[in-house]
Design a protein around this motif. Structure first.
Motif, mmCIF file in Angstrom:
data_model
loop_
_atom_site.group_PDB
_atom_site.id
_atom_site.type_symbol
_atom_site.label_atom_id
_atom_site.label_comp_id
_atom_site.label_asym_id
_atom_site.label_seq_id
_atom_site.Cartn_x
_atom_site.Cartn_y
_atom_site.Cartn_z
ATOM 1 N N GLN A 89 41.172 38.431 25.493
ATOM 2 C CA GLN A 89 40.323 37.630 26.367
ATOM 3 C C GLN A 89 38.919 38.212 26.446
ATOM 4 O O GLN A 89 37.934 37.491 26.474
ATOM 5 C CB GLN A 89 40.936 37.564 27.766
ATOM 6 C CG GLN A 89 40.103 36.790 28.772
ATOM 7 C CD GLN A 89 40.780 36.726 30.138
ATOM 8 O OE1 GLN A 89 41.901 37.193 30.308
ATOM 9 N NE2 GLN A 89 40.102 36.150 31.108
ATOM 10 N N ASP A 139 45.867 37.276 23.551
ATOM 11 C CA ASP A 139 46.042 37.473 24.989
ATOM 12 C C ASP A 139 44.955 36.723 25.752
ATOM 13 O O ASP A 139 43.810 37.147 25.796
ATOM 14 C CB ASP A 139 45.981 38.975 25.306
ATOM 15 C CG ASP A 139 46.294 39.272 26.766
ATOM 16 O OD1 ASP A 139 46.813 38.373 27.462
ATOM 17 O OD2 ASP A 139 46.028 40.402 27.213
ATOM 18 N N GLU A 140 45.330 35.573 26.339
ATOM 19 C CA GLU A 140 44.398 34.725 27.082
ATOM 20 C C GLU A 140 43.090 34.538 26.300
ATOM 21 O O GLU A 140 41.994 34.797 26.819
ATOM 22 C CB GLU A 140 44.101 35.338 28.456
ATOM 23 C CG GLU A 140 45.301 35.538 29.347
ATOM 24 C CD GLU A 140 45.824 34.242 29.974
ATOM 25 O OE1 GLU A 140 45.324 33.154 29.620
ATOM 26 O OE2 GLU A 140 46.732 34.319 30.806
ATOM 27 N N GLY A 178 40.401 32.476 28.084
ATOM 28 C CA GLY A 178 40.237 32.714 29.513
ATOM 29 C C GLY A 178 38.794 32.790 29.979
ATOM 30 O O GLY A 178 38.480 32.422 31.113
ATOM 31 N N LEU A 221 50.954 33.558 21.642
ATOM 32 C CA LEU A 221 49.914 33.308 22.629
ATOM 33 C C LEU A 221 50.419 33.742 24.000
ATOM 34 O O LEU A 221 51.464 33.274 24.457
ATOM 35 C CB LEU A 221 49.558 31.816 22.635
ATOM 36 C CG LEU A 221 48.623 31.318 23.735
ATOM 37 C CD1 LEU A 221 47.212 31.849 23.509
ATOM 38 C CD2 LEU A 221 48.614 29.784 23.776
ATOM 39 N N THR A 241 49.594 33.564 27.863
ATOM 40 C CA THR A 241 48.703 32.702 28.637
ATOM 41 C C THR A 241 49.330 32.258 29.949
ATOM 42 O O THR A 241 50.558 32.289 30.125
ATOM 43 C CB THR A 241 48.314 31.454 27.815
ATOM 44 O OG1 THR A 241 47.322 30.711 28.505
ATOM 45 C CG2 THR A 241 49.534 30.566 27.560
ATOM 46 N N HIS A 242 48.477 31.847 30.877
ATOM 47 C CA HIS A 242 48.933 31.132 32.072
ATOM 48 C C HIS A 242 48.421 29.694 32.033
ATOM 49 O O HIS A 242 48.677 28.918 32.940
ATOM 50 C CB HIS A 242 48.425 31.835 33.339
ATOM 51 C CG HIS A 242 46.935 31.791 33.497
ATOM 52 N ND1 HIS A 242 46.101 32.764 32.990
ATOM 53 C CD2 HIS A 242 46.123 30.870 34.079
ATOM 54 C CE1 HIS A 242 44.838 32.449 33.269
ATOM 55 N NE2 HIS A 242 44.827 31.310 33.911
ATOM 56 N N ASP A 243 47.724 29.342 30.944
ATOM 57 C CA ASP A 243 47.132 28.020 30.779
ATOM 58 C C ASP A 243 48.189 27.053 30.234
ATOM 59 O O ASP A 243 48.603 27.151 29.082
ATOM 60 C CB ASP A 243 45.950 28.114 29.810
ATOM 61 C CG ASP A 243 45.183 26.803 29.665
ATOM 62 O OD1 ASP A 243 45.786 25.731 29.870
ATOM 63 O OD2 ASP A 243 43.994 26.854 29.322
#
Length: 221
Positions: free
Chosen positions: A91, A167-168, A171, A197, A199-201
Motif C-alpha cells: 500500500q 497488500d492493500e 488503499g 490480494l 484487502t478490506h475493499d
C-alpha cells in the motif's frame, strides 16, 4: 502452490501476556490462482501475508511453498526464497526515494545478479507495460500516487517471481487509479502469476477467483 496446516502465530508483547494473531489457519492456493484474503484491520490478514511472503515465521503449524517446508528454513534461506519466488506490492509503494523509477524496478534484478544488459531491457519492458516508459528517470516524489504504485507493479513484473503478494495496493489511491492497478494485477495473473490480494475493499475482493475471509485470526469462510 501454497499449503498451510494449522498455522498459528502468537506474539508476546510483554512479559506474561500474549496475543494470538493467527489461530490454526489451514488453506491451499493453486498455481495461477487469483485469491483475495479479506478482513478488517486486526483480523490477522497481514500476519498471514507476512508468513506466506516469508517475512515472518509461524509459532506453530506448517507452511509449504512449491513443496518446500518454509516453516523450517533459516533467515538466510527465507531471504533466498523471497528473492526467487515472491514479489510484493505494498500500500505504501515501498519505493526508495533517492532512486529513479527505473532504478527502483531494477533493484531486485541487481540482488539476483542479473547481467546489466538483461536488466536494462527488462526494466524498459516492465515500465512500458505499465505506461511509464517516459517517466523512467523520475524520482518517486516526482510521480503521482498512482504512478508510484505502477512503478511497484513494474518492479513485481520485472522480478518475474511466480507469486505476487499485494497488500492493500489501492488503499492510498483514488478509485480510477485503484481500478487501473487492479487491472494490471489481473493482467499479470493472466500471464501465469499467482496473485494473493490482501484487502478490506469488497469491490476489489469481488474481482478475485476466490475469497477467504478471516477474523480474529481464524478463517470464517
Amino acid at each position: 502452490m501454497i499449503k498451510t496446516e494449522n498455522l498459528t502465530k502468537v506474539y508476546s508483547p510483554c512479559s506474561g501476556c500474549s496475543v494470538t494473531a493467527l489461530d490454526n489457519i489451514s488453506l491451499e492456493v493453486s498455481d495461477g490462482e487469483f485469491l483475495a484474503i479479506v478482513g478488517t484491520s486486526g483480523s490477522g490478514k497481514t500476519t498471514l501475508m507476512n508468513i506466506i511472503g516469508c517475512l515472518d515465521t509461524p509459532t506453530e503449524g506448517k507452511y509449504c511453498l512449491d513443496g518446500t517446508d518454509i516453516s523450517s528454513l533459516s533467515s538466510v534461506e527465507l531471504s533466498n526464497v523471497r528473492s526467487r519466488k515472491i514479489s510484493f506490492v505494498f500500500q505504501g509503494f515501498n519505493l526508495i526515494p533517492t532512486l529513479t523509477a527505473a532504478e527502483n524496478v531494477e533493484l531486485p534484478l541487481i540482488y539476483r545478479k542479473t547481467p546489466a544488459h538483461i536488466r536494462k531491457e527488462t526494466v524498459r519492458l516492465a515500465l512500458e507495460a505499465v505506461g511509464l516508459e517516459k517517466r523512467a528517470g523520475h524520482l518517486p516524489l516526482e510521480l503521482s500516487g498512482g504512478q508510484q504504485q505502477r512503478v511497484a507493479i513494474a518492479r513485481a513484473f520485472a522480478s518475474n517471481a511466480p507469486l505476487i503478494l499485494a497488500d492493500e495496493p489501492c488503499g492510498n489511491l483514488d478509485s480510477k487509479a485503484g481500478e487501473s492497478i487492479m487491472n494490471m494485477l489481473h493482467r499479470m495473473n493472466e500471464l501465469g502469476k499467482t496473485v494473493i490480494l490482501i484487502t478490506h475493499d469488497e469491490n476489489a475482493a469481488k474481482t478475485a477467483h476466490r475469497q477467504i475471509r478471516i477474523s480474529d485470526g481464524r478463517i470464517l469462510a
